[in-house]
Design an enzyme around this catalytic site. Structure first.
Site, PDB file in Angstrom:
ATOM      1  N   ASP A 103      26.704  67.866 -35.615  1.00 18.64           N
ATOM      2  CA  ASP A 103      26.127  66.694 -35.044  1.00 18.64           C
ATOM      3  C   ASP A 103      24.826  66.451 -34.112  1.00 18.64           C
ATOM      4  O   ASP A 103      24.281  68.305 -34.034  1.00 18.64           O
ATOM      5  CB  ASP A 103      26.847  66.680 -33.359  1.00 18.64           C
ATOM      6  CG  ASP A 103      26.992  65.173 -32.783  1.00 18.64           C
ATOM      7  OD1 ASP A 103      26.132  64.056 -33.204  1.00 18.64           O
ATOM      8  OD2 ASP A 103      28.151  65.305 -31.782  1.00 18.64           O
ATOM      9  N   ASP A 104      24.146  65.856 -33.901  1.00 18.85           N
ATOM     10  CA  ASP A 104      22.445  66.061 -33.600  1.00 18.85           C
ATOM     11  C   ASP A 104      22.362  66.665 -32.408  1.00 18.85           C
ATOM     12  O   ASP A 104      21.367  67.719 -31.850  1.00 18.85           O
ATOM     13  CB  ASP A 104      21.940  64.717 -33.231  1.00 18.85           C
ATOM     14  CG  ASP A 104      22.870  63.583 -32.219  1.00 18.85           C
ATOM     15  OD1 ASP A 104      23.781  64.208 -31.554  1.00 18.85           O
ATOM     16  OD2 ASP A 104      22.391  62.863 -31.607  1.00 18.85           O
ATOM     17  N   ASP A 107      26.057  68.343 -25.435  1.00 17.09           N
ATOM     18  CA  ASP A 107      25.643  67.892 -24.314  1.00 17.09           C
ATOM     19  C   ASP A 107      26.801  68.614 -22.971  1.00 17.09           C
ATOM     20  O   ASP A 107      26.522  69.846 -23.034  1.00 17.09           O
ATOM     21  CB  ASP A 107      25.547  66.810 -24.004  1.00 17.09           C
ATOM     22  CG  ASP A 107      24.487  66.614 -22.573  1.00 17.09           C
ATOM     23  OD1 ASP A 107      25.248  66.904 -21.486  1.00 17.09           O
ATOM     24  OD2 ASP A 107      23.883  65.352 -22.610  1.00 17.09           O
TER      25      ASP A 107
HETATM   26  O1  LIG Z   1      28.054  67.328 -25.718  1.00 23.71           O
HETATM   27  P1  LIG Z   1      28.280  66.047 -25.305  1.00 23.71           P
HETATM   28  O2  LIG Z   1      28.428  65.104 -23.865  1.00 23.71           O
HETATM   29  O3  LIG Z   1      30.030  64.740 -25.571  1.00 23.71           O
HETATM   30  O4  LIG Z   1      27.758  65.271 -25.833  1.00 23.71           O
HETATM   31  C1  LIG Z   1      27.240  64.870 -27.196  1.00 23.71           C
HETATM   32  C2  LIG Z   1      27.086  63.284 -28.396  1.00 23.71           C
HETATM   33  O5  LIG Z   1      27.365  62.266 -26.800  1.00 23.71           O
HETATM   34  C3  LIG Z   1      26.324  61.659 -28.345  1.00 23.71           C
HETATM   35  O6  LIG Z   1      27.302  60.820 -28.745  1.00 23.71           O
HETATM   36  P2  LIG Z   1      27.087  59.432 -28.632  1.00 23.71           P
HETATM   37  O7  LIG Z   1      28.908  59.455 -27.941  1.00 23.71           O
HETATM   38  O8  LIG Z   1      26.856  59.206 -27.222  1.00 23.71           O
HETATM   39  O9  LIG Z   1      26.929  58.816 -29.611  1.00 23.71           O
HETATM   40  P3  LIG Z   1      26.316  58.454 -30.709  1.00 23.71           P
HETATM   41  O10 LIG Z   1      26.326  60.114 -31.759  1.00 23.71           O
HETATM   42  O11 LIG Z   1      26.740  57.143 -31.729  1.00 23.71           O
HETATM   43  O12 LIG Z   1      24.791  57.876 -30.428  1.00 23.71           O
HETATM   44  C4  LIG Z   1      25.740  62.830 -29.271  1.00 23.71           C
HETATM   45  O13 LIG Z   1      25.167  62.464 -30.449  1.00 23.71           O
HETATM   46  C5  LIG Z   1      26.860  63.336 -29.306  1.00 23.71           C
HETATM   47  O14 LIG Z   1      27.372  63.315 -30.569  1.00 23.71           O
HETATM   48  O1  LIG Z   2      20.482  60.435 -27.463  1.00 20.53           O
HETATM   49  C1  LIG Z   2      21.179  60.876 -26.134  1.00 20.53           C
HETATM   50  N1  LIG Z   2      20.318  61.787 -26.300  1.00 20.53           N
HETATM   51  C2  LIG Z   2      20.910  63.181 -25.037  1.00 20.53           C
HETATM   52  O2  LIG Z   2      20.388  63.918 -24.508  1.00 20.53           O
HETATM   53  C3  LIG Z   2      22.637  62.614 -25.088  1.00 20.53           C
HETATM   54  N2  LIG Z   2      23.413  63.746 -24.608  1.00 20.53           N
HETATM   55  C4  LIG Z   2      24.781  63.081 -24.238  1.00 20.53           C
HETATM   56  N3  LIG Z   2      24.635  62.224 -25.579  1.00 20.53           N
HETATM   57  C5  LIG Z   2      23.457  61.810 -25.963  1.00 20.53           C
HETATM   58  N4  LIG Z   2      22.301  60.914 -26.593  1.00 20.53           N
HETATM   59 MG   LIG Z   3      27.575  61.031 -31.341  1.00 20.61          MG
END
Ligand SMILES: O=P(O)(O)OC[C@H]1O[C@H](OP(=O)(O)OP(=O)(O)O)[C@H](O)[C@@H]1O
Ligand SMILES: O=c1[nH]c(=O)c2nc[nH]c2[nH]1
Ligand SMILES: [Mg+2]
Length: 167
Positions: A103-104, A107
């Site tokens: 994952d990117d 959080d």
């Molecule tokens: O540790 P957490 O609090 O769960 O947050 C982290 C996740 O939140 C974001 O995804 P998001 O659900 O926003 O979807 P996206 O990847 O499609 O932007 C990010 O890319 C992680 O997958």
């Molecule tokens: O673009 C993002 N930036 C963040 O810091 C983050 N945390 C949860 N999901 C996120 N998405």
């Molecule tokens: Mg995500």
């Protein structure tokens, strides 16, 4: 349930930066496959994990790439994490052993917590990590503080800025 998180700081990541950080993560993961060998597959947590997963799969020469879709946020507001699409059962096996889940960022750790429950023996790697979620991830490159919102290049655009003295 949703809760609002205060994000006082912004950390803006360019394409070049995410490319370099994803490469660094790939190199760190190289020796950690099952038995010190090759990973069986890369699974990206979409959507944010897709770009890092592609770079890592390319660096480590892994051709089997799948996705798991987990949605957790609407803009900067956290909601309950839900799986919208699962990876192929034949790829994951019983417990995800030998699979690299990318994952990117992590959080709060809620997204990884959910995926870990499904595939407890997979290796979980993110490019960036915040303190609350750090223990949910096996490998990461850069830590940022909890009150920082990370802005990724796919969510941004170059735009004109007025000269400092022109205002
Ligand atoms: O540790 P957490 O609090 O769960 O947050 C982290 C996740 O939140 C974001 O995804 P998001 O659900 O926003 O979807 P996206 O990847 O499609 O932007 C990010 O890319 C992680 O997958
Ligand atoms: O673009 C993002 N930036 C963040 O810091 C983050 N945390 C949860 N999901 C996120 N998405
Ligand atoms: Mg995500």
């Amino acid at each position: 349930m949703t809760d609002r998180l205060p994000h006082e700081k912004g950390f803006h990541i360019s394409w070049d930066q995410i490319h370099r950080d994803s490469r660094a993560l790939a190199w760190r993961l190289e020796q950690q496959g099952p038995g010190g060998g090759q990973w069986r597959a890369v699974v990206a947590i979409t959507r944010g994990g897709l770009a890092p997963a592609m770079i890592i799969a390319r660096e480590l020469d892994i051709r089997v790439v799948d996705t798991i879709s987990v949605k957790s946020y609407d803009n900067q507001t956290r909601a309950e994490a839900v799986v919208l699409k699962a990876p192929q059962a034949e790829i994951m096996g019983d417990d995800g052993e030998g699979i690299l889940v990318i994952d990117d960022l992590v959080d709060t750790g809620k997204t990884l917590e959910l995926v870990r429950k499904l595939f407890p023996k997979a290796h979980f790697a993110t490019v960036y990590a915040k303190p609350l979620g750090r223990d949910m991830v096996d490998s990461f490159i850069t830590e940022v503080s909890q009150d920082t919102w990370i802005f990724f290049p796919w969510d941004m655009a170059l735009q004109y800025v007025e000269p400092y003295r022109g205002k």
